[in-house]
Design an enzyme around this catalytic site. Structure first.
Site, mmCIF file in Angstrom:
data_model
loop_
_atom_site.group_PDB
_atom_site.id
_atom_site.type_symbol
_atom_site.label_atom_id
_atom_site.label_comp_id
_atom_site.label_asym_id
_atom_site.label_seq_id
_atom_site.Cartn_x
_atom_site.Cartn_y
_atom_site.Cartn_z
ATOM 1 N N GLU A 272 0.827 -1.201 0.000
ATOM 2 C CA GLU A 272 0.000 0.000 0.000
ATOM 3 C C GLU A 272 0.869 1.262 0.000
ATOM 4 O O GLU A 272 1.835 1.364 0.754
ATOM 5 C CB GLU A 272 -0.905 0.001 1.231
ATOM 6 C CG GLU A 272 -1.820 1.201 1.309
ATOM 7 C CD GLU A 272 -2.517 1.314 2.653
ATOM 8 O OE1 GLU A 272 -3.560 1.978 2.713
ATOM 9 O OE2 GLU A 272 -2.007 0.755 3.643
ATOM 10 N N LYS A 333 -9.123 3.282 -1.842
ATOM 11 C CA LYS A 333 -9.393 2.726 -0.522
ATOM 12 C C LYS A 333 -10.723 3.247 0.009
ATOM 13 O O LYS A 333 -10.991 4.446 0.007
ATOM 14 C CB LYS A 333 -8.255 3.092 0.428
ATOM 15 C CG LYS A 333 -8.289 2.389 1.767
ATOM 16 C CD LYS A 333 -7.016 2.703 2.541
ATOM 17 C CE LYS A 333 -6.946 1.953 3.863
ATOM 18 N NZ LYS A 333 -5.669 2.241 4.559
ATOM 19 N N CYS A 386 -5.337 -2.555 2.887
ATOM 20 C CA CYS A 386 -5.033 -2.473 4.313
ATOM 21 C C CYS A 386 -6.263 -2.650 5.187
ATOM 22 O O CYS A 386 -6.789 -3.743 5.334
ATOM 23 C CB CYS A 386 -4.315 -1.161 4.601
ATOM 24 S SG CYS A 386 -3.581 -1.056 6.256
#
Length: 519
Positions: A272, A333, A386
């Protein structure tokens, strides 16, 4: 010569001390310790508190202390990542408030359980239904609001070594929380003399839980499809505290570009925000040169960086992009880390530190929940950035449609490796729930290849630069969990709690709680 005699602690103080110690002991079920067999101590401790507390206030305090012991130890790493400023409160308020908020759940559960038991609810209903039902609903509630932080669920401790781990594809991590708390409560009943009348039913319930877990190991919910895909995971090992330093940024850009061009794997994956710049700040033609090479060699590369959101409110996305033979595909994200990537309730918390992890990411904004699917290596992929992998139920449709899962993460946390160990266990649970293999690449580790049962096939050593090559066998099919998500464990938990409170008979069936006169 006189001899010192240690006097026993007063009753309430002894109860509270044992509750605190019990919470700490339960925390050892979580990674990095991995003593999964200690997880049932949760249900055992709360049942014992409900039985032994002389008054509701004592149960409330003891339950809260159990929570402080459990979550204080499990989440102690939160304190190490916050750099103290000129005031101690500013450095430690956030993790302290979070731990106290988590601890409120076992406090209320102990109080409700004691009250229900005193009113005549049977001991089996309190220990086997009410306590695990309320615990599960409490964990579920952490997924919502601007303060969402569903970290540290008890069910994760069962991945993958526990004999109960085969239940992940059916009831998920949340359902495993219900099971282990229930198991602990039932074990507690076997230690209480006044519940002897319910021992046969208690033993039968314990045997049923264990038998269900063992029987589930024989079921394959998904099946292999197509040929295995060679993958390369690049773990650059740039700690979060150094990641945004100019010299480190230049080194990361050069190191990752060389590694991406040198890879001969059909799919190569970066962690990430491995390229810690906004897209337009990257060197000219940086992405274009990588894309051209990958396309010519019929490969796919997954890179990650920040990019402007384009929203009226400003901010930027933490993004991943596939480039190469499968075409350019971007994923933003969707679930952000509170206090790490954004500051919720800024009006109330403006005096608190905006960057508890020491990084400059608090202007991040979430992307749309529904985004186009990702294809890498000719196979549909469930890609999670994540913190997203903690929201399994919300994203389960992607897992159902995918041949394999990929998680890219940045688990570097100053002063502690516990987050990377605990986050790896989350990934193992996600793979087992979906019945699909999972590839995980993190900036400092753990980077790992995980099979469809949640077992680690290969892993790169953490806290050092590493290249991990793995072969992933895509699978197809849908597990009960990817079909129904948390509706199964939450629905059952709510039903169990309601039945325990409303429906289960007089105290004479199970015996009233043991009352001890406190001095």
């Amino acid at each position: 010569m006189s001899r010192t005699v240690l006097k026993p602690l007063p009753g309430n103080l002894r109860l509270h001390a044992l509750a605190l110690v019990g919470g700490v002991a339960t925390s050892f079920a979580h990674a990095p310790h991995g003593a999964w067999f200690l997880a049932p101590l949760s249900g055992l401790a709360l049942t014992w508190i409900a039985d032994r507390a002389p008054v509701p206030t004592a149960a409330l305090v003891a339950g809260g202390l159990f929570g402080v012991g459990l979550y204080g130890a499990t989440l102690s790493w939160l304190f190490t990542g916050i750099a103290p400023s000129d005031a101690l409160l500013r450095a430690h308020a956030l993790p302290s408030v979070l731990i106290l908020a988590f601890s409120a759940a076992p406090a209320v559960i102990a109080w409700i359980a004691m009250s229900a038991w005193r009113r005549g609810t049977s001991s089996l209903a309190v220990a086997g239904l009410l306590i695990p039902g309320l615990w599960t609903l409490g964990e579920w509630a952490r997924h919502f609001s601007r303060f969402h932080f569903p970290w540290g669920q008890l069910g994760y401790t069962q991945a993958p070594g526990s004999p109960l781990s085969a239940l992940f594809p059916v009831i998920g991590a949340l359902g495993l929380s219900f099971v282990v708390v229930m198991l602990g409560g039932l074990l507690a009943l076997l230690s209480l003399r006044h519940t002897r009348r319910e021992w046969p039913a208690t033993v039968a319930a314990i045997a049923a839980l264990v038998g269900l877990g063992l029987a589930s190991t024989a079921i394959e919910w998904t099946r292999p499809v197509l040929q295995p895909i060679r993958m390369r995971l690049l773990q650059g090992n740039f700690p979060a505290t150094d990641k945004f330093d100019r010299a480190q940024v230049l080194r990361a850009l050069d190191q990752y570009r060389s590694a991406l061009l040198a890879s001969d794997a059909p799919v190569t994956v970066l962690p990430e925000t491995a390229l810690p710049l906004l897209e337009h700040q990257l060197p000219e033609a940086y992405i274009a040169s990588l894309e051209r090479a990958a396309t010519e060699e019929k490969r796919d590369l997954l890179i990650s960086f920040f990019r402007p959101s384009g929203l009226d409110t400003g901010g930027y996305f933490s993004s991943a992009r596939v480039i190469g033979v499968s075409g350019a595909q971007t994923r933003d994200k969707r679930f952000l880390v509170p206090f790490g990537e954004y500051l919720p309730a800024t009006g109330l918390l403006g005096l608190l530190p905006e960057r508890p992890s020491g990084t400059h990411m608090t202007d991040t904004v979430p992307g749309l929940v529904d985004q186009d699917g990702i294809v890498m290596g000719g196979v549909r992929v469930a890609l999670k950035l994540c913190f997203e992998d903690l929201f399994a139920s919300a994203l389960r449709s992607e897992d159902a449609a995918a041949g394999y899962l990929v998680v890219i993460s940045n688990d570097s946390w100053e002063g502690s490796d516990a987050p990377m160990h605990q986050h790896l266990q989350v990934a193992q649970a996600r793979a087992a729930e979906a019945g699909k293999p999972l590839l995980r690449v993190a900036n400092t580790g753990w980077s790992a290849s995980i099979d469809h049962r949640g077992r680690i096939v290969a892993a790169a050593p953490p806290n050092r630069p590493a290249v991990l090559d793995a072969a992933v066998q895509p699978r197809e099919g849908v597990t009960p969990y990817t079909r129904y998500g948390d509706a199964i464990p939450v629905g059952f938990a709510a039903l169990a709690a309601v039945l325990a409170v409303l429906g289960v008979g007089p105290a004479s069936r199970g015996g009233a709680p043991h009352i001890v006169v406190r001095t």
